[in-house]
Design a protein around this motif. Structure first.
Motif, PDB file in Angstrom:
ATOM      1  N   GLY A 147     -17.561   0.857   5.451  1.00  0.00           N
ATOM      2  CA  GLY A 147     -17.116  -0.319   6.591  1.00  0.00           C
ATOM      3  C   GLY A 147     -17.359  -1.692   6.543  1.00  0.00           C
ATOM      4  O   GLY A 147     -16.512  -2.512   7.588  1.00  0.00           O
ATOM      5  N   GLU A 148     -18.734  -1.880   5.844  1.00  0.00           N
ATOM      6  CA  GLU A 148     -18.375  -3.160   5.101  1.00  0.00           C
ATOM      7  C   GLU A 148     -17.298  -3.704   4.687  1.00  0.00           C
ATOM      8  O   GLU A 148     -16.642  -5.424   4.860  1.00  0.00           O
ATOM      9  CB  GLU A 148     -19.418  -4.011   4.707  1.00  0.00           C
ATOM     10  CG  GLU A 148     -20.394  -3.286   5.210  1.00  0.00           C
ATOM     11  CD  GLU A 148     -21.934  -3.500   4.715  1.00  0.00           C
ATOM     12  OE1 GLU A 148     -21.385  -3.793   3.012  1.00  0.00           O
ATOM     13  OE2 GLU A 148     -23.252  -3.695   5.102  1.00  0.00           O
ATOM     14  N   ASP A 149     -16.719  -3.369   4.550  1.00  0.00           N
ATOM     15  CA  ASP A 149     -15.223  -3.093   3.409  1.00  0.00           C
ATOM     16  C   ASP A 149     -13.889  -3.772   4.174  1.00  0.00           C
ATOM     17  O   ASP A 149     -13.353  -4.572   4.530  1.00  0.00           O
ATOM     18  CB  ASP A 149     -14.431  -2.316   2.557  1.00  0.00           C
ATOM     19  CG  ASP A 149     -15.354  -3.131   1.139  1.00  0.00           C
ATOM     20  OD1 ASP A 149     -15.974  -3.704   0.744  1.00  0.00           O
ATOM     21  OD2 ASP A 149     -16.282  -1.649   0.654  1.00  0.00           O
ATOM     22  N   MET A 150     -13.527  -3.130   4.884  1.00  0.00           N
ATOM     23  CA  MET A 150     -12.413  -3.110   6.331  1.00  0.00           C
ATOM     24  C   MET A 150     -12.621  -3.913   7.230  1.00  0.00           C
ATOM     25  O   MET A 150     -11.735  -4.511   7.557  1.00  0.00           O
ATOM     26  CB  MET A 150     -12.657  -1.596   6.985  1.00  0.00           C
ATOM     27  CG  MET A 150     -12.583  -0.127   5.938  1.00  0.00           C
ATOM     28  SD  MET A 150     -10.096  -0.377   5.637  1.00  0.00           S
ATOM     29  CE  MET A 150      -9.624  -0.715   6.763  1.00  0.00           C
ATOM     30  N   ALA A 151     -14.287  -4.230   7.807  1.00  0.00           N
ATOM     31  CA  ALA A 151     -14.677  -4.868   8.485  1.00  0.00           C
ATOM     32  C   ALA A 151     -14.239  -6.514   7.569  1.00  0.00           C
ATOM     33  O   ALA A 151     -13.456  -7.086   8.569  1.00  0.00           O
ATOM     34  CB  ALA A 151     -16.102  -5.518   8.930  1.00  0.00           C
ATOM     35  N   GLY A 152     -14.715  -6.543   6.531  1.00  0.00           N
ATOM     36  CA  GLY A 152     -14.427  -8.168   5.586  1.00  0.00           C
ATOM     37  C   GLY A 152     -12.779  -8.188   5.945  1.00  0.00           C
ATOM     38  O   GLY A 152     -11.948  -9.248   6.062  1.00  0.00           O
ATOM     39  N   THR A 160      -4.606 -10.772  -1.559  1.00  0.00           N
ATOM     40  CA  THR A 160      -5.535  -9.978  -2.330  1.00  0.00           C
ATOM     41  C   THR A 160      -6.421  -9.296  -2.383  1.00  0.00           C
ATOM     42  O   THR A 160      -6.584  -8.578  -3.401  1.00  0.00           O
ATOM     43  CB  THR A 160      -6.257 -11.776  -3.217  1.00  0.00           C
ATOM     44  OG1 THR A 160      -4.965 -12.989  -3.678  1.00  0.00           O
ATOM     45  CG2 THR A 160      -7.375 -11.349  -4.568  1.00  0.00           C
ATOM     46  N   GLN A 161      -7.408  -9.796  -1.233  1.00  0.00           N
ATOM     47  CA  GLN A 161      -8.212  -8.129  -0.463  1.00  0.00           C
ATOM     48  C   GLN A 161      -7.726  -6.948  -1.022  1.00  0.00           C
ATOM     49  O   GLN A 161      -8.303  -6.044  -0.876  1.00  0.00           O
ATOM     50  CB  GLN A 161      -8.857  -9.495  -0.113  1.00  0.00           C
ATOM     51  CG  GLN A 161     -10.363  -8.069   0.435  1.00  0.00           C
ATOM     52  CD  GLN A 161     -11.277  -7.856  -0.985  1.00  0.00           C
ATOM     53  OE1 GLN A 161     -11.420  -7.918  -1.860  1.00  0.00           O
ATOM     54  NE2 GLN A 161     -12.453  -7.294  -0.228  1.00  0.00           N
ATOM     55  N   PHE A 162      -6.887  -7.289   0.452  1.00  0.00           N
ATOM     56  CA  PHE A 162      -5.649  -5.718   0.296  1.00  0.00           C
ATOM     57  C   PHE A 162      -5.346  -5.102  -1.163  1.00  0.00           C
ATOM     58  O   PHE A 162      -5.402  -3.848  -1.233  1.00  0.00           O
ATOM     59  CB  PHE A 162      -4.574  -6.159   0.953  1.00  0.00           C
ATOM     60  CG  PHE A 162      -3.371  -5.089   1.479  1.00  0.00           C
ATOM     61  CD1 PHE A 162      -4.112  -4.207   2.724  1.00  0.00           C
ATOM     62  CD2 PHE A 162      -2.047  -5.380   1.037  1.00  0.00           C
ATOM     63  CE1 PHE A 162      -3.571  -3.597   2.731  1.00  0.00           C
ATOM     64  CE2 PHE A 162      -1.980  -4.327   0.985  1.00  0.00           C
ATOM     65  CZ  PHE A 162      -2.088  -2.649   2.267  1.00  0.00           C
ATOM     66  N   ALA A 174      -6.120   4.406   4.339  1.00  0.00           N
ATOM     67  CA  ALA A 174      -4.567   3.663   3.930  1.00  0.00           C
ATOM     68  C   ALA A 174      -3.675   2.883   5.153  1.00  0.00           C
ATOM     69  O   ALA A 174      -3.037   2.045   5.112  1.00  0.00           O
ATOM     70  CB  ALA A 174      -3.832   4.403   3.000  1.00  0.00           C
ATOM     71  N   LEU A 175      -3.503   4.214   5.952  1.00  0.00           N
ATOM     72  CA  LEU A 175      -2.580   3.184   7.356  1.00  0.00           C
ATOM     73  C   LEU A 175      -3.367   2.290   8.036  1.00  0.00           C
ATOM     74  O   LEU A 175      -2.776   1.721   8.061  1.00  0.00           O
ATOM     75  CB  LEU A 175      -2.590   4.728   8.204  1.00  0.00           C
ATOM     76  CG  LEU A 175      -1.143   5.722   7.782  1.00  0.00           C
ATOM     77  CD1 LEU A 175      -1.462   6.829   9.011  1.00  0.00           C
ATOM     78  CD2 LEU A 175      -0.377   5.187   7.510  1.00  0.00           C
ATOM     79  N   GLU A 176      -4.871   2.389   8.154  1.00  0.00           N
ATOM     80  CA  GLU A 176      -5.467   1.105   8.942  1.00  0.00           C
ATOM     81  C   GLU A 176      -5.090   0.551   7.840  1.00  0.00           C
ATOM     82  O   GLU A 176      -4.682  -1.602   8.940  1.00  0.00           O
ATOM     83  CB  GLU A 176      -6.980   1.650   9.189  1.00  0.00           C
ATOM     84  CG  GLU A 176      -7.201   2.693  10.595  1.00  0.00           C
ATOM     85  CD  GLU A 176      -8.816   3.894   9.694  1.00  0.00           C
ATOM     86  OE1 GLU A 176      -9.647   2.681  10.336  1.00  0.00           O
ATOM     87  OE2 GLU A 176      -8.730   4.917  10.658  1.00  0.00           O
ATOM     88  N   MET A 177      -5.472   0.372   6.874  1.00  0.00           N
ATOM     89  CA  MET A 177      -5.351  -1.474   5.924  1.00  0.00           C
ATOM     90  C   MET A 177      -3.463  -1.967   5.879  1.00  0.00           C
ATOM     91  O   MET A 177      -3.492  -3.361   5.923  1.00  0.00           O
ATOM     92  CB  MET A 177      -6.249  -0.873   4.044  1.00  0.00           C
ATOM     93  CG  MET A 177      -6.838  -0.113   4.453  1.00  0.00           C
ATOM     94  SD  MET A 177      -7.452   0.014   2.660  1.00  0.00           S
ATOM     95  CE  MET A 177      -7.042  -0.749   2.087  1.00  0.00           C
ATOM     96  N   ALA A 178      -2.674  -0.423   6.011  1.00  0.00           N
ATOM     97  CA  ALA A 178      -1.742  -0.989   6.103  1.00  0.00           C
ATOM     98  C   ALA A 178      -1.209  -1.801   7.334  1.00  0.00           C
ATOM     99  O   ALA A 178      -0.991  -2.745   7.229  1.00  0.00           O
ATOM    100  CB  ALA A 178      -0.542  -0.146   5.843  1.00  0.00           C
ATOM    101  N   ARG A 179      -1.649  -1.336   7.792  1.00  0.00           N
ATOM    102  CA  ARG A 179      -1.788  -2.199   9.217  1.00  0.00           C
ATOM    103  C   ARG A 179      -1.785  -3.221   9.760  1.00  0.00           C
ATOM    104  O   ARG A 179      -1.600  -4.371  10.635  1.00  0.00           O
ATOM    105  CB  ARG A 179      -2.045  -1.000  11.037  1.00  0.00           C
ATOM    106  CG  ARG A 179      -0.918   0.190  10.935  1.00  0.00           C
ATOM    107  CD  ARG A 179      -1.677   1.496  11.516  1.00  0.00           C
ATOM    108  NE  ARG A 179      -0.775   2.317  11.746  1.00  0.00           N
ATOM    109  CZ  ARG A 179      -0.910   3.708  12.337  1.00  0.00           C
ATOM    110  NH1 ARG A 179      -2.363   3.800  12.348  1.00  0.00           N
ATOM    111  NH2 ARG A 179      -0.184   4.647  11.473  1.00  0.00           N
ATOM    112  N   LEU A 180      -2.841  -3.502   8.617  1.00  0.00           N
ATOM    113  CA  LEU A 180      -3.592  -4.870   8.690  1.00  0.00           C
ATOM    114  C   LEU A 180      -2.986  -5.829   8.551  1.00  0.00           C
ATOM    115  O   LEU A 180      -3.019  -6.673   8.463  1.00  0.00           O
ATOM    116  CB  LEU A 180      -4.874  -4.648   8.332  1.00  0.00           C
ATOM    117  CG  LEU A 180      -6.274  -4.350   9.223  1.00  0.00           C
ATOM    118  CD1 LEU A 180      -7.515  -3.735   7.693  1.00  0.00           C
ATOM    119  CD2 LEU A 180      -6.924  -4.545  10.195  1.00  0.00           C
TER     120      LEU A 180
END
Length: 216
Positions: free
Chosen positions: A144-149, A160-162, A81-87
């Protein structure tokens, strides 16, 4: 004269014997009191030591296997979740998305530290940061594919994707926390689980509203 002298000697000897006997009795009585006090002190010390040992044992036994599983699973879940938030920084365009990402980071980073501390206290292994992507089977975890995308997106497409991925991620965390609430034993872990359920359900509602607006 000799008879009188002998009588006096006998009288003195009898007095000395009586005095010696009294002294022996007094010493014996004092010795008995001292021994009694010493025994009581030893018993009190032993009782206190036993209580301390019981308290330490209770502390060690205040958690169960579910508490360990919760912490070991939620740490990598939170890290993703933190990795996603930092993006969101530099990619998101919506102020609401940026604000949400900042709140996710603020809430979950301290929880990771707390859970890591519990595992160390319990003598259990704490997941390493590199393990955060090795739990794709866990509820809500992105592959991994979701995060890379997500990393490749910017602007409204990123927002929207986030939000879509974070809703799913939060729903998984709520499921994990609900299990801890019902089956865990460690008070702080159960309290954290309750907080996760409350906070992340509220954020799910918030994100679904944002998605509704963007889709409308």
């Amino acid at each position: 004269m000799n008879s009188t002298y002998s009588i006096r000697n006998l009288t003195r000897r009898a007095a000395l014997v009586a005095a010696a006997g009294s002294a022996t009795f007094v010493l014996a009585a004092c010795g008995g009191d001292g021994g009694g006090n010493s025994g009581s002190g030893h018993d009190a010390h032993a009782s206190a030591s036993a209580s301390e040992s019981a308290g330490a044992e209770a502390t060690r036994g205040a958690h169960n296997a579910q508490d360990v599983s919760f912490a070991q699973g939620m740490i990598p879940h939170h890290r993703q979740a933190l990795e996603m938030a930092r993006l969101a920084d530099g990619r998101a365009v919506s102020g609401a998305v940026k604000d949400l990402a900042a709140r996710v980071e603020k809430a979950q980073d301290p929880e990771i530290r707390a859970m890591t501390g519990w595992l160390k206290q319990w003598g259990e292994d704490a997941p390493e940061p590199a393990d955060s992507m090795d739990h794709s089977g866990m509820p809500g975890m992105m592959g991994g594919e979701d995060m890379a995308g997500l990393e490749k997106l910017t602007g409204k497409a990123f927002d929207t994707q986030f939000l879509t991925l974070m809703v799913e991620h939060h729903e998984g965390a709520v499921k994990m926390a609900a299990v801890e609430k019902s089956k865990g034993r460690y008070g702080p872990a159960k309290a954290m689980a309750g907080g996760i359920v409350t906070a992340q359900n509220a954020e799910i509602r918030e994100m679904n509203k944002l998605l509704g607006k963007s889709r409308g």
